[in-house]
Scaffold this active site. Sequence first.
Site, PDB file in Angstrom:
ATOM      1  N   LYS A 276     -14.154   8.667  -5.085  1.00 47.51           N
ATOM      2  CA  LYS A 276     -15.489   8.961  -4.538  1.00 47.51           C
ATOM      3  C   LYS A 276     -15.947  10.349  -4.994  1.00 47.51           C
ATOM      4  CE  LYS A 276     -13.897   6.732  -0.317  1.00 47.51           C
ATOM      5  NZ  LYS A 276     -13.300   7.073   1.007  1.00 47.51           N
TER       6      LYS A 276
ATOM      7  N   HIS B  20       0.789  -1.232   0.000  1.00 45.95           N
ATOM      8  CA  HIS B  20       0.000   0.000   0.000  1.00 45.95           C
ATOM      9  C   HIS B  20       0.815   1.273   0.000  1.00 45.95           C
ATOM     10  CE1 HIS B  20      -4.196  -1.361   0.430  1.00 45.95           C
ATOM     11  NE2 HIS B  20      -3.647  -2.444   0.943  1.00 45.95           N
TER      12      HIS B  20
ATOM     13  N   THR C 250      -8.327   6.831  -2.762  1.00 42.45           N
ATOM     14  CA  THR C 250      -9.670   6.377  -3.128  1.00 42.45           C
ATOM     15  C   THR C 250     -10.662   7.518  -2.924  1.00 42.45           C
ATOM     16  OG1 THR C 250      -9.864   5.460  -0.890  1.00 42.45           O
ATOM     17  CG2 THR C 250      -9.373   3.913  -2.695  1.00 42.45           C
TER      18      THR C 250
HETATM   19  C1  LIG Z   1     -12.024   7.239   1.360  1.00 37.36           C
HETATM   20  C2  LIG Z   1     -11.642   7.622   2.722  1.00 37.36           C
HETATM   21  C3  LIG Z   1     -10.299   7.862   3.023  1.00 37.36           C
HETATM   22  C4  LIG Z   1      -9.201   7.802   1.982  1.00 37.36           C
HETATM   23  O1  LIG Z   1      -9.048   9.084   1.413  1.00 37.36           O
HETATM   24  P1  LIG Z   1      -7.752   9.444   0.514  1.00 37.36           P
HETATM   25  O2  LIG Z   1      -8.079  10.794  -0.006  1.00 37.36           O
HETATM   26  O3  LIG Z   1      -7.695   8.415  -0.571  1.00 37.36           O
HETATM   27  O4  LIG Z   1      -6.588   9.414   1.420  1.00 37.36           O
HETATM   28  C5  LIG Z   1      -9.965   8.232   4.307  1.00 37.36           C
HETATM   29  N1  LIG Z   1     -10.907   8.358   5.264  1.00 37.36           N
HETATM   30  C6  LIG Z   1     -12.212   8.153   5.007  1.00 37.36           C
HETATM   31  C7  LIG Z   1     -13.213   8.336   6.097  1.00 37.36           C
HETATM   32  C8  LIG Z   1     -12.619   7.766   3.730  1.00 37.36           C
HETATM   33  O5  LIG Z   1     -13.915   7.542   3.493  1.00 37.36           O
END
Ligand SMILES: *Cc1c(COP(=O)(O)O)cnc(C)c1O
Length: 833
Positions: free
Chosen positions: A678, A374, A674
């Site tokens: 979203k 990761h 990720t």
């Molecule tokens: C998706 C998510 C993350 C990951 O966010 P990144 O911008 O990819 O670091 C971290 N915390 C929560 C609560 C999430 O839903």
Amino acid sequence: MAKKSSSESEARKECKFYVNASVKDFKNSILWHMERSLARATVRATSRDWWLATAMAVRDEIMGRFISTMSRQYKANSKRVYYLSLEYLMGRLTEDTLTNSGLMDVAREALKELGLDFDSIMASEVDMGLGNGGLGRLAACFQDSLATLDYPAVGYGILYEFGLFTQSFEGGRQIESPDNWLKFGSPWDIVRPEYTVKVGIGGRVEGVMSSTGDWSVRWIPEGELLGVPWDVPVVGYGAGTVNFLRLWESRATNELDLNAFNNGGYTQAVHQKAMSETISKVLYPNDKTENGKILRLMQQYFFVTCSLQDIIRRFKSLNGENWDIFADKVAIQLNDTHPAIAVPELMRLLVDVEGLGWDKSWEICTHVFAYTNHTLLPEALEKWSVPFFEKLLPRHLQIIYEINARWLSYVESIYGRDSDKIARLSIIEEGAPKMVRMAYLSVVGSHSVNGVAELHSQLLKESVLRDFYQISPEKFNNKTNGITPRRWLKTANEGLSDLITKTLKSDSWPKNLDELKGLEKFAEDSDFQKKYMEIKRENKAHLAKIVKDLCGVDLNPDAIFDVQIKRLHEYKRQHLNLLYILTLYRRLLHNPDADISPRAFIFGAKAAPGYDLAKNIIWAINTVGNVINNDARIKGKLKVAFIPNYNVSLAMDIIPAADVSEQISTAGKEASGTGNMKLALNGAITMGTLDGANVEILEEVGKDNVFIFGMNVDEVQKLKAEGYNPWNVYNSNENLKSALDWLVSDYFMPGNPTAFEPLRKSVLDWGDQFMVCADYQSYCDAQDRLGEVYKDKARWAKMAILNTARMSKFSSDRTISEYADDIWNLEKLPPRE
Ligand SMILES: *Cc1c(COP(=O)(O)O)cnc(C)c1O
């Protein structure tokens, strides 16, 4: 589902749901639980009581599907994948279960008939926050996709009594308090004491003569404790498959209590009990750093041995001792190196306990295990000291040494006695103390090693795992991360989901996200643009209420909602964002009538409690924000809101309301991301570097629908090699110099101008490891361009729509299908109907 007019229902590609309930029955079930399960009179019921009763009513509806899934998988004796992860960032479970079981409308209506507000009832559920950030959330999205695609799967982890800390601010500074999420219990956790397993700790290794007259080795642990499993049902979309997460809780053994009680008295007995139960007490709040605490190694071993013993029990109940087919029935995915101890533990179970012999056991291990890396950050690569190991897991240390000896003799058979090569490839790092390199152990013990985005997988092969890649290139592959569209679009953004369903005349897109491509042809349709942007505005107004409530800041829903939500880390560069905010603020003070698009900068981020610089950045953003928000001279054109306690539920409120998605990490540092997926799926335009999955987002949405800035990986490497000096940038860039100097003046912190010295020093005196100064100008230019583009409403709407339409690659269904086909060799087992 209600039938629509015949022509419409012909066009609809209806999604089959396996659960049905009438509003009347569902309402009665809620009332039944209120009285019988909660022993509560409805007149005295709180929101939490109503949520509990509703959750229990949903649970009843899916239990039949849960049991039929288990018996289907048992009867078929199908191969399963076991996902081992130290973290699961699940968020709330009730709403998503309603979405996936098709009961959302029924539950809404039932609560409405009871005179209750659905959203506020659902908000009383406490997040299941058993993870830090992206890695834990990925594990959660994967569970959803595994069930939705009808794959036989179990997720294994730890039932932490305390999840990730709760964050609040005092004077703009982060305060942590414990997340006692289980205080009132959870209707989604089902205890299974019948599957309790024993776990040994410490002790010594002895040679023994086996029953067949062979010399063998046995571990005599010093202490023993118990792992008690709690199962959380995971409902796939349509509820054809209901898998489960099995989370282990540590408990003291009764024998240990009694012995200690008899020998040492009450206090010692209580102490030992407390020690045993400490293991599953709390999630470590570090994201991407390892602090080498022995309790963490104990947590890792605890959940790994519980899970492996459970897997072997299940295998034997179906296949007896037919070990030749173990790897045909079992695939185990290691989510990062946290469960890497599974490699020597499975060897111990097979060699010492099952008596299989080394070679055969090793063959099984390397067919069963696969490892996901990761991160490339050196501080995140786990290493455990050999003396630690010796004390806690003496037999495992022996096994690791044996694995290493055989591995290095193989290396020698290729390269000869190249001592440099051997030192570089050794699982044991020399030094005082010696360290076990968990990533190397994972690579050697697995048949597959994957990164989580194309760029990251490429860099893995070129940098940290280069020597391993040269020896076994066939092991290496990429699996670009994904997110579940059920939670991140269907549940989180109902307005947009309904518009998509109506426009595509299909409700199967949550299961087949490629259907979103059908929206492309509406990207320039002014009627569709209007509807799409109206929904965005409603989501922004909704978020503005939440921000008012949590931060006391007024946001104008017509401003650009510019969002950076993710863990606080220097490599993610929240402070680069802050420098642009300061620059824009200064520009407005010089020219209050400047024609800029009003902007609301919205942050959400927790800092690891021991990460001082990250905390300094939070304090700086809050402090600067407070001054900006209260400065009448800029006429409300700029606002800054730092939403406290960022978690999955807040993400579900923020993401549908975002116009801009800040993905501004130093190129080469963010493995995938990720959050970027979203946000883009919900129509936020990415402001990003060519890092992680941003590269693939650019490929999908096209260069006109994303803002890319800054150095790429090659440029970062080149500048570092040439000798980068941030002072040169500072001295030649008036805006940057002003922003950094302003930060440490009396203006923001009267009486305490050195408050943000650490932040300033990190990007100047201490060498600016993450190249904030180097990317500053390029970032400002891109942000200014974005502000101009936003003024063209039609153009912006088109961009947003094309983001939604072109993000289907990033469904975790696609990711999981690739794991299943390329790594696990796993077949779907859908219900027969
Ligand atoms: C998706 C998510 C993350 C990951 O966010 P990144 O911008 O990819 O670091 C971290 N915390 C929560 C609560 C999430 O839903």
